[in-house]
Enzyme design. Structure first.
Site, mmCIF file in Angstrom:
data_model
loop_
_atom_site.group_PDB
_atom_site.id
_atom_site.type_symbol
_atom_site.label_atom_id
_atom_site.label_comp_id
_atom_site.label_asym_id
_atom_site.label_seq_id
_atom_site.Cartn_x
_atom_site.Cartn_y
_atom_site.Cartn_z
ATOM 1 N N LYS A 69 -7.595 8.108 -1.370
ATOM 2 C CA LYS A 69 -8.904 8.528 -0.812
ATOM 3 C C LYS A 69 -9.504 9.726 -1.548
ATOM 4 C CE LYS A 69 -7.778 7.001 3.910
ATOM 5 N NZ LYS A 69 -6.356 6.655 3.794
ATOM 6 N N LYS A 92 0.855 -1.196 0.000
ATOM 7 C CA LYS A 92 0.000 0.000 0.000
ATOM 8 C C LYS A 92 0.884 1.236 0.000
ATOM 9 C CE LYS A 92 -2.312 1.714 3.740
ATOM 10 N NZ LYS A 92 -2.224 3.176 3.830
ATOM 11 N N ARG A 151 3.461 -1.253 10.623
ATOM 12 C CA ARG A 151 4.591 -1.334 11.555
ATOM 13 C C ARG A 151 4.949 -2.722 12.057
ATOM 14 N NH1 ARG A 151 2.070 3.565 14.716
ATOM 15 N NH2 ARG A 151 0.282 2.554 13.763
ATOM 16 N N ASP A 188 -14.138 14.491 -4.513
ATOM 17 C CA ASP A 188 -14.294 15.768 -5.235
ATOM 18 C C ASP A 188 -15.571 15.668 -6.063
ATOM 19 O OD1 ASP A 188 -13.764 18.252 -6.613
ATOM 20 O OD2 ASP A 188 -11.629 17.942 -6.248
ATOM 21 N N THR A 216 -11.587 6.317 10.890
ATOM 22 C CA THR A 216 -11.595 5.908 12.306
ATOM 23 C C THR A 216 -11.203 7.074 13.227
ATOM 24 O OG1 THR A 216 -9.444 4.941 11.838
ATOM 25 C CG2 THR A 216 -11.279 3.426 12.071
ATOM 26 N N ASP A 265 -3.497 4.357 -2.010
ATOM 27 C CA ASP A 265 -4.438 4.819 -0.989
ATOM 28 C C ASP A 265 -4.490 6.349 -0.988
ATOM 29 O OD1 ASP A 265 -5.928 5.102 1.334
ATOM 30 O OD2 ASP A 265 -4.323 4.476 2.681
HETATM 31 O O1 C5P Z 1 1.418 0.530 11.071
HETATM 32 P P1 C5P Z 1 -0.013 0.082 10.987
HETATM 33 O O2 C5P Z 1 -0.189 -1.415 10.873
HETATM 34 O O3 C5P Z 1 -0.870 0.666 12.095
HETATM 35 O O4 C5P Z 1 -0.515 0.700 9.598
HETATM 36 C C1 C5P Z 1 -1.853 0.617 9.171
HETATM 37 C C2 C5P Z 1 -2.038 1.349 7.886
HETATM 38 O O5 C5P Z 1 -3.437 1.393 7.590
HETATM 39 C C3 C5P Z 1 -1.542 2.794 7.876
HETATM 40 O O6 C5P Z 1 -1.089 3.090 6.543
HETATM 41 C C4 C5P Z 1 -2.786 3.581 8.218
HETATM 42 O O7 C5P Z 1 -2.755 4.896 7.705
HETATM 43 C C5 C5P Z 1 -3.871 2.743 7.534
HETATM 44 N N1 C5P Z 1 -5.211 2.905 8.099
HETATM 45 C C6 C5P Z 1 -5.510 2.647 9.420
HETATM 46 N N2 C5P Z 1 -6.777 2.804 9.899
HETATM 47 C C7 C5P Z 1 -7.756 3.204 9.088
HETATM 48 C C8 C5P Z 1 -7.497 3.449 7.741
HETATM 49 C C9 C5P Z 1 -6.186 3.295 7.277
HETATM 50 O O8 C5P Z 1 -4.639 2.265 10.176
HETATM 51 N N3 C5P Z 1 -8.975 3.305 9.558
#
Ligand code: C5P
Length: 232
Positions: free
Chosen positions: A61, A32, A211, A64, A119, A59
């Site tokens: 999003k 992603k 992460r 418009d 979220t 990603d």
């Molecule tokens: O590092 P981590 O596993 O938390 O990364 C999750 C990814 O999913 C990040 O790129 C974050 O921006 C994205 N994301 C999220 N929650 C959402 C939508 C997208 O964690 N509701």
């Protein structure tokens, strides 16, 4: 199209991203790419990652007027990405326009996934800032149904919502779920999390994991563990 693990490549530069992907050698994980990296590195990073044989969820999003989203989606489709997204709050007209723009002359197109409520938006912010008085869970499901009615392929949601989305929109409507952590790893800033195994059990189609893989001592081993736990 099967279940898969998507690695969130939240790196600051093209160089750091490609260095990370070099670790995987002959494996080609689905990745992603988000706004920060795309806006700094530009379309060339997409071409470089595609040339290495990875699938890409871009990603960005989009949100418009329908005409602008349609034309922008055409540009993204030409980049040959595999999955893109837009905000369901842009209305059904916008989502239908997005789909039209994405569809190539030969009828193929990337998957199109809707963002429902971010979220980071809670009940209070929705009511006060957006003047939406309904329960946030109803709003999320309503947006998911709008996305389904508009012909989209699925939604981004919490793994905790995946079953409800499938119940309301059908089992083939895709759930792409971030907020995944190994049972023994740090949650970071994610509050409501599931393990890859639990996400599989509840029916997530794609898990987005950042992460726990990118910051692991051995990212390849962490990715393989994730795949093993998610895809039985
Ligand atoms: O590092 P981590 O596993 O938390 O990364 C999750 C990814 O999913 C990040 O790129 C974050 O921006 C994205 N994301 C999220 N929650 C959402 C939508 C997208 O964690 N509701």
């Amino acid at each position: 199209m099967g279940k898969d693990v998507i690695i969130a490549c939240d790196f600051a530069s093209e160089e750091a991203t490609l260095k990370f992907l070099d670790l995987f050698k002959d494996k080609k994980p689905f990745v992603k790419i988000g706004m920060e990296l795309f806006y700094s590195a530009g379309p060339s990073i997409i071409k470089a990652i595609k040339a290495r044989g990875h699938k890409i969820f871009l990603d960005l999003k989009l949100h418009d007027i329908p005409n602008t989203v349609k034309k922008s989606m055409r540009v993204l489709s030409n980049l040959d990405v595999d999955m893109v997204n837009c905000h369901a709050s842009g209305t059904k007209a916008m989502m239908k326009a997005a789909l039209e723009g994405l569809t190539r002359p030969d009828g193929t197109r990337p998957l199109l996934i809707a963002v429902t409520q971010l979220t980071s938006t809670d009940q209070a912010a929705m009511e006060t800032d957006l003047l939406i008085k309904d329960d946030i869970a109803n709003v999320v499901m309503h947006y998911a149904k709008n996305a389904k009615d508009s012909g989209l392929d699925g939604v981004v949601c919490s793994p905790l919502e995946a079953k409800k989305v499938h119940d309301a929109c059908g089992s083939s409507f895709l759930t792409v779920t971030p907020g995944v952590r190994f049972a023994d790893s740090n949650k970071g800033d994610q509050k409501r999390v599931m393990t890859p195994e639990q996400a599989n059990a509840i029916g997530s189609d794609y898990i987005v994991v950042g992460r726990p893989i990118t910051e692991a001592i051995d990212p390849v081993a962490a990715y393989e563990r994730c795949v093993k736990e998610f895809i039985k």
